[in-house]
Design a protein around this motif. Structure first.
Motif, PDB file in Angstrom:
ATOM      1  N   ASN A  12      42.131  51.629  73.788  1.00 57.63           N
ATOM      2  CA  ASN A  12      40.989  51.578  73.184  1.00 57.63           C
ATOM      3  C   ASN A  12      41.062  50.952  71.772  1.00 57.63           C
ATOM      4  N   VAL A  13      41.833  49.871  71.580  1.00 57.63           N
ATOM      5  CA  VAL A  13      41.894  48.898  70.321  1.00 57.63           C
ATOM      6  C   VAL A  13      41.692  47.675  70.786  1.00 57.63           C
ATOM      7  N   SER A  14      41.753  46.723  69.963  1.00 62.65           N
ATOM      8  CA  SER A  14      41.295  45.236  69.928  1.00 62.65           C
ATOM      9  C   SER A  14      42.806  44.527  70.364  1.00 62.65           C
ATOM     10  N   VAL A  15      42.446  43.446  71.061  1.00 66.08           N
ATOM     11  CA  VAL A  15      43.748  42.555  71.498  1.00 66.08           C
ATOM     12  C   VAL A  15      44.248  42.250  70.100  1.00 66.08           C
ATOM     13  N   GLY A  16      43.860  42.061  68.944  1.00 71.89           N
ATOM     14  CA  GLY A  16      44.211  41.653  67.763  1.00 71.89           C
ATOM     15  C   GLY A  16      45.122  42.606  67.290  1.00 71.89           C
ATOM     16  N   THR A  17      44.871  44.257  67.481  1.00 71.98           N
ATOM     17  CA  THR A  17      45.828  45.137  66.797  1.00 71.98           C
ATOM     18  C   THR A  17      46.851  45.291  67.630  1.00 71.98           C
ATOM     19  N   VAL A  18      46.808  44.879  69.093  1.00 73.95           N
ATOM     20  CA  VAL A  18      48.109  44.821  69.995  1.00 73.95           C
ATOM     21  C   VAL A  18      48.940  43.700  69.523  1.00 73.95           C
ATOM     22  N   SER A  19      48.353  42.764  69.231  1.00 72.49           N
ATOM     23  CA  SER A  19      49.327  41.556  68.841  1.00 72.49           C
ATOM     24  C   SER A  19      49.982  41.728  67.443  1.00 72.49           C
ATOM     25  N   ARG A  20      49.377  42.680  66.517  1.00 73.42           N
ATOM     26  CA  ARG A  20      49.865  42.713  65.242  1.00 73.42           C
ATOM     27  C   ARG A  20      51.080  43.672  65.584  1.00 73.42           C
ATOM     28  N   VAL A  21      50.725  44.651  66.424  1.00 75.26           N
ATOM     29  CA  VAL A  21      51.937  45.730  66.653  1.00 75.26           C
ATOM     30  C   VAL A  21      53.015  44.919  67.359  1.00 75.26           C
ATOM     31  N   LEU A  22      53.015  44.058  68.348  1.00 75.71           N
ATOM     32  CA  LEU A  22      53.991  43.347  68.908  1.00 75.71           C
ATOM     33  C   LEU A  22      54.804  42.539  67.820  1.00 75.71           C
ATOM     34  N   VAL A  28      49.405  47.442  60.150  1.00 68.35           N
ATOM     35  CA  VAL A  28      48.992  48.627  61.262  1.00 68.35           C
ATOM     36  C   VAL A  28      49.282  49.937  60.943  1.00 68.35           C
ATOM     37  N   GLY A  29      48.362  51.036  60.796  1.00 72.83           N
ATOM     38  CA  GLY A  29      48.905  52.245  60.311  1.00 72.83           C
ATOM     39  C   GLY A  29      49.768  52.717  61.458  1.00 72.83           C
ATOM     40  N   LYS A  30      50.592  53.911  61.094  1.00 75.23           N
ATOM     41  CA  LYS A  30      51.758  54.645  61.971  1.00 75.23           C
ATOM     42  C   LYS A  30      51.091  55.027  63.149  1.00 75.23           C
ATOM     43  N   GLU A  31      49.862  55.962  63.142  1.00 76.41           N
ATOM     44  CA  GLU A  31      49.380  56.591  64.303  1.00 76.41           C
ATOM     45  C   GLU A  31      49.003  55.607  65.006  1.00 76.41           C
ATOM     46  N   LEU A  32      48.219  54.482  64.505  1.00 77.91           N
ATOM     47  CA  LEU A  32      47.715  53.439  65.527  1.00 77.91           C
ATOM     48  C   LEU A  32      48.846  52.623  66.090  1.00 77.91           C
ATOM     49  N   ARG A  33      50.035  52.502  65.585  1.00 82.61           N
ATOM     50  CA  ARG A  33      50.890  51.691  66.104  1.00 82.61           C
ATOM     51  C   ARG A  33      51.597  52.661  67.133  1.00 82.61           C
ATOM     52  N   GLU A  34      51.830  53.783  66.852  1.00 83.15           N
ATOM     53  CA  GLU A  34      52.619  54.690  67.745  1.00 83.15           C
ATOM     54  C   GLU A  34      51.544  54.798  69.269  1.00 83.15           C
ATOM     55  N   LEU A  35      50.429  54.821  68.797  1.00 84.57           N
ATOM     56  CA  LEU A  35      49.473  54.634  69.878  1.00 84.57           C
ATOM     57  C   LEU A  35      49.697  53.497  70.858  1.00 84.57           C
TER      58      LEU A  35
END
Length: 324
Positions: A12-22, A28-35
Motif C-alpha cells: 500500500n505504497v507508491s512504486v516510487g517508494t519501493v524504488s527508493r527502498v531498493l 525513506v523512514g525506518k518503519e516504511l522501509r521495513e514494511l
C-alpha cells in the motif's frame, strides 16, 4: 512473475517508494522501509538488474570480449575475469568474436545496449581499428586497442627470456616458430627472441604460421626434416599450442624431447604442465591480468595498472636440456 507494482500494491505504497527502498535511499523512514522490505521477502521479488541499470545508466555487469574461447589462454583469462568480477559483486557477459572485426563490432554494440559497468576487450588479432565509441570504462587486454589503457604481459621481454634460456643451456642451432607477422603480439615475441639471439651472434631459422597446434606440427616437421648435423637442437615457439604440435612432429620423426630436441613455448596454458614431457614455457600472469582489468573497469583502479607491462616468467620443466 512478481514486479515492482505488485510489491507497491501489497505494501500500500507508491512504486516510487519501493524504488527508493531498493536503491537504499535514506529519505525513506525506518518503519516504511521495513514494511517494504518485508513485502519484498513475502512476494519473493527479485528486481531486474537491467531495469535498475537503465535507471542509473549502468548495470552490475561487465562485458568481456575475447577472440576465441577454444584458445586455452583466453579460456583461462575468462575464468579469472569471472572469478574477480564475482568477488566484487559483478556478473560477466561473455562475447566471442572469432577474431573477426565485423563480429567484434556487432558484439560490442550489443553489449553496450545492456548498459554494462565496463568493457574488457581482447581485440582481434590483427589490430583492426575500433569503429565503436563509448563513454563507459574500457580496457584492452593482451593487444592494443585505439587509445584505451592496455593490460598485458611484456611479450618482447618474455620471448627474450626463452632465448636466454636456450643460450644458457648451450644451444647454437636454434629455430623459431612465429605467429602471423600481421599480429602485433606475434611481432613483439618474434623481435624479443631474435634480438636476444642476434646479440649473442646467432641468426636463427624462422618460420611463420598461426598460433595453433597444427602450425606447430606442420612447421615442426619442416624444420626437423634437415640432416642431423644441421637441423636445430632447440626450437622456440610463439605459443604453447605450437609447442605441443611441435612435440607431436618430433615424436612422429622418432626424435626424443629433450634428448634430441629442446622445445620451449609461450603462455603456460594448463596443458603445458600435463603433457609428457612437461613443457618449458614462458608464463603469463593471467590471474593478475584479469584482476587488474576488472579493478579498472569497476573503478577500483589498481596501482600501476597503466604504469607498464607485467613481467613474464620462465617456467623450466622437462622439455629443454643441454644439447648432446
Amino acid at each position: 512473475m512478481v514486479n515492482i507494482k505488485d510489491v507497491a500494491a501489497r505494501a500500500n505504497v507508491s512504486v516510487g517508494t519501493v524504488s527508493r527502498v531498493l536503491a537504499k535511499n535514506e529519505t525513506v523512514g525506518k518503519e516504511l522501509r521495513e514494511l517494504v522490505e518485508a513485502t519484498i521477502r513475502e512476494l519473493n521479488f527479485r528486481p531486474s538488474g537491467v531495469a535498475r541499470g537503465l535507471r542509473r545508466s549502468r548495470t552490475d555487469m561487465i562485458g568481456l570480449v575475447i577472440p576465441d574461447i577454444t584458445n586455452p589462454f583466453f579460456a583461462e583469462l575468462a575464468k579469472h575475469v569471472e572469478a574477480s568480477a564475482s568477488q566484487a559483486g559483478f556478473s560477466v557477459l561473455l562475447s566471442i568474436t572469432n577474431d573477426d572485426p565485423k563480429i567484434e563490432l556487432s558484439q560490442i554494440e550489443t553489449l553496450l545496449r545492456s548498459y554494462p559497468t565496463g568493457l574488457i576487450v581482447v581485440p582481434t588479432q590483427f589490430g583492426a581499428p575500433a569503429k565503436w565509441q563509448s563513454d563507459i570504462a574500457t580496457v584492452a587486454v593482451d593487444r592494443r586497442l585505439k587509445n584505451y589503457p592496455l593490460i598485458s604481459v611484456d611479450h618482447y621481454a618474455g620471448a627474450g627470456l626463452a632465448a636466454q634460456h636456450l643460450l644458457q643451456l648451450g644451444h647454437r642451432r636454434i629455430a623459431y616458430i612465429a605467429g602471423p607477422n600481421e599480429s602485433p603480439v606475434s611481432r613483439e615475441r618474434r623481435k624479443g627472441f631474435l634480438d636476444t639471439l642476434i646479440a649473442a651472434g646467432i641468426q636463427p631459422e624462422v618460420v611463420e604460421g598461426h598460433f595453433d597446434y597444427q602450425s606447430g606440427e606442420v612447421l615442426g616437421k619442416h624444420l626437423l626434416s634437415s640432416p642431423e648435423d644441421v637441423r636445430p637442437t632447440a626450437i622456440a615457439t610463439a605459443s604453447d599450442q605450437q609447442a605441443i604440435g611441435l612435440m607431436r612432429a618430433a615424436s612422429d620423426l622418432d626424435l626424443k624431447v629433450p634428448d634430441n630436441l629442446s622445445i620451449i613455448g609461450f603462455d603456460d596454458i594448463p596443458l603445458a604442465n600435463l603433457i609428457t614431457p612437461r613443457l618449458t614455457t614462458i608464463s603469463q600472469p593471467v590471474e593478475q591480468i584479469a584482476a587488474r582489468a576488472v579493478a579498472f573497469v569497476i573503478g577500483e583502479n589498481a596501482a600501476g595498472t597503466n604504469a607498464g607491462l607485467l613481467d613474464a616468467t620462465l617456467v623450466i620443466r622437462n622439455s629443454t636440456a643441454a644439447p648432446r
